[in-house]
Design a protein around this motif. Structure first.
Motif, short mmCIF file in Angstrom:
data_model
loop_
_atom_site.label_atom_id
_atom_site.label_comp_id
_atom_site.label_asym_id
_atom_site.label_seq_id
_atom_site.Cartn_x
_atom_site.Cartn_y
_atom_site.Cartn_z
N ARG A 93 0.56 -1.11 -0.09
CA ARG A 93 0.13 0.00 0.09
C ARG A 93 0.77 1.23 -0.06
O ARG A 93 0.71 2.18 -0.64
CB ARG A 93 -0.84 -0.01 1.26
N ALA A 94 1.86 1.23 0.85
CA ALA A 94 2.84 2.34 0.80
C ALA A 94 3.69 2.60 -0.41
O ALA A 94 3.62 3.72 -1.07
CB ALA A 94 3.78 2.18 2.11
N ARG A 95 3.93 1.59 -0.91
CA ARG A 95 4.69 1.54 -2.28
C ARG A 95 3.64 2.19 -3.39
O ARG A 95 4.21 2.98 -4.20
CB ARG A 95 5.13 0.12 -2.75
N THR A 96 2.39 1.71 -3.30
CA THR A 96 1.62 2.00 -4.49
C THR A 96 1.34 3.47 -4.48
O THR A 96 1.40 4.33 -5.61
CB THR A 96 0.20 1.17 -4.36
N ARG A 97 0.95 4.16 -3.22
CA ARG A 97 0.45 5.32 -2.92
C ARG A 97 1.99 6.39 -3.32
O ARG A 97 1.85 7.44 -3.76
CB ARG A 97 0.25 5.75 -1.73
N ALA A 98 3.06 6.00 -2.73
CA ALA A 98 4.37 6.65 -2.82
C ALA A 98 4.66 6.72 -4.34
O ALA A 98 4.96 7.88 -5.04
CB ALA A 98 5.34 6.05 -2.18
#
Length: 210
Positions: A93-98
């Motif tokens: 989730r963090a990778r996708t949004r970043a």
């Protein structure tokens, strides 16, 4: 939040001191809102952090630091014992949004203009609307709302420019609905997996050779 409204850029706009102060204040509020939004998206991290801060305020910073250490240890154990679950809830989730922000949202207006996909109308410049981004392992899919006056060929003829502008290996443009186009940016080769060859000993045993 997965949508970005059409951007209207006014030309020949001069900002006075009060306008600049208002712009700085808006940027601060925007940054604060983004930070709060990220905290809400990742309660498994923000809730322990908030609890550690509260404990530190009530019982002193050593207790608060110890509480934070307990939660950090719990995250490390979670990552080691349940890596698939940790990846699904935190890392992915963090990778996708970043990556969504870094690759597309932060530079969307500038790159759409550089690729000649904006439309000038008098004192305004219109930018295609970014509807959503899907980050994949090798290919990102970006949905775009075309402007009035655009046609599919406007994007199809600029796929090479788009790939270069967004740092992708290549780009494909596909119509997915009325006035909607999907840009598929390939950032890596999904088939190019690392192959580990077995070690070959080139030295021959003299006894066996004899």
């Amino acid at each position: 939040m997965t949508t970005t409204r059409n951007v209207h850029i006014r030309k020949n706009q001069h900002l006075d001191v009060f306008d600049r102060l208002a712009l700085v204040l808006l940027n601060i509020l925007w940054g604060t809102g983004i930070s709060l939004w990220w905290l809400l998206l990742f309660p498994m991290i923000s809730a322990p952090l908030a609890l550690a801060v509260t404990v530190g305020v009530l019982w002193g910073w050593p207790v608060g630091l110890a509480t934070a250490g307990v939660f950090v240890t719990g995250l490390v154990l979670w990552r080691r014992l349940r890596p698939e679950m940790f990846d699904r809830w935190v890392t992915r989730r963090a990778r996708t949004r970043a990556l969504t922000w870094w690759r597309y949202r932060r530079c969307w207006v500038r790159l759409m203009t550089a690729c000649h996909l904006s439309i000038d109308r008098g004192d305004r410049t219109l930018i295609p609307r970014l509807l959503g981004v899907q980050i994949g392992a090798a290919t990102d899919r970006v949905r775009v709302r075309m402007l009035d006056g655009h046609c599919p060929a406007d994007f199809e003829n600029r796929v090479d420019h788009l790939a270069h502008a967004f740092g992708a290996l290549d780009c494909r443009a596909t119509i997915t609905g009325p006035g909607t186009i999907e840009l598929a940016f390939r950032h890596s080769d999904a088939l190019a997996a690392t192959v580990i060859l077995p070690r070959v000993d080139h030295w021959t045993n003299p006894k066996k050779a004899a």
